[in-house]
Design a protein around this motif. Sequence first.
Motif, mmCIF file in Angstrom:
data_model
loop_
_atom_site.group_PDB
_atom_site.id
_atom_site.type_symbol
_atom_site.label_atom_id
_atom_site.label_comp_id
_atom_site.label_asym_id
_atom_site.label_seq_id
_atom_site.Cartn_x
_atom_site.Cartn_y
_atom_site.Cartn_z
ATOM 1 N N ASP A 298 5.388 0.780 -15.397
ATOM 2 C CA ASP A 298 3.960 1.315 -14.442
ATOM 3 C C ASP A 298 2.667 1.265 -15.418
ATOM 4 N N LYS B 37 -0.655 -0.649 -14.137
ATOM 5 C CA LYS B 37 -1.860 -0.157 -14.079
ATOM 6 C C LYS B 37 -3.076 -0.746 -14.843
ATOM 7 N N GLU C 47 -0.947 -0.527 -8.551
ATOM 8 C CA GLU C 47 -0.602 0.860 -8.975
ATOM 9 C C GLU C 47 0.977 1.008 -9.510
ATOM 10 N N SER C 48 1.934 -0.077 -9.724
ATOM 11 C CA SER C 48 2.977 0.116 -10.231
ATOM 12 C C SER C 48 3.660 -1.232 -10.446
#
Length: 454
Positions: A258, A262, A267-268
């Motif tokens: 993740d 980012k 976001e993931s």
Amino acid sequence: MQVTETKAEGLKREIEIVVPASDLEARLQTRLFEAKDRVQLKGFRPGKVPVSHLRKMYGKSLMAEIVNQILTETPNSIIADRKERAAMRPEIAMTEDEKEADKVLSGESDFKFTLSYETLPDFDLKDTSGIKIERPIVEVSDAEVDEQVERIAENARTYEEKDGAAEKGDKVTIDFVGKIDGEAFEGGTAEAADLVIGSGRFIPGFEDQLVGAKAGEEKTVDVSFPDDYGAEHLAGKAASFDVTVKAVQAPADTAIDDEMAKKLGLESLDKLKEIVRDQIQSQYGMATRQKVKRQLLDALDKEYDFALPEKLVEAEFTNIWNQVQRELTENNKTFEDEDTTEEKARTDYRKLAERRVRLGLVLSEIGEKAGVEVGEDEMQRALFEQMRRYPGQEQEILKMFQENPEAIQSIRAPLYEEKVVDHLLGQVEVTDKTVTKEELMAEDEAEAEATDEA
């Protein structure tokens, strides 16, 4: 105005038009009276300039405007009155004799000219409900997504300064000067160039000779340019590069998680994989679309056989042939390199031109009957996309399309064709077939040898 058909052979038409001198005189008189109230001449009160004086001063120039107006307006109106559709803009022929032309402008002679054009052929549309299409579908595997994510991670990899010698996978920052026979050559010099050893970006053998180099070290790298190198003046030549190693950096560990996603603004990791999957699916979708469209066009091509306007075929052939010639020149190849001859290539590409024209006419007729239209918003998006291709020149590109109807048509035509294809795919029988990536791309390579779409 007298209109006489002098030729009607197949799709070819020739029309002779005679505008009597009396008609020209009537138009001229109207122009002169209109100008009478506008023209201001020294020695005459406004609106009091004699028509005879105006004729003496401006008669020929006004008559020239009348003739040009006739040449602009008459062809389309005559063709429309005949309920014909011209394949291309009609050719206009008129006298080249200056004395005869002067008589027309002086109002002493009838104005004669000839229209030559080819009509669009008439043909009946065939039933398409019996056409069967097999749509190849590739399912994107998790392994393929993971492989692409790994590539993204590799491209996003950071590097850290290291002590010691450069190894494969390390990034070196170098200055270099390339020489052939002791003389520096154009394009062979750079400063602070970053190079990942083993990336294959430089000439074969160059990167290998930097293994073991340290920051601050100077080396001479000897290589030979490949025989098929893009720059013809360097192809096959032996060269030496004076290289100064400015820095050596080792790749930092990059975890695929993740946190990496980012750093890319997502976001993931799951979101990154979702985007990658969509991109891969989109690429396969374009290949699938081409396969489906090709099958559809092949099916239509078998159904239709009618006379074609020679000039349309010639124009299409010229476009194809010019492209072929450019590609041969850019790749420094000949027809013999492609296992053919110029004569055979001309024959094959003329058949391709005929196919494209025929299918273009069929798709146009189908679209017209089905009421297919290209919306203004679609045109705007396509125009914006064209402008994006030329950063800094957007206004010039916009102006070109605004002032050039043919340029606008070059945008509208492919949009229209795709919409007609979509319309047809809603009528024919389409069956999905799951295939592998290799099968889909292998078909691509086989078919690339003959680009035969409309």
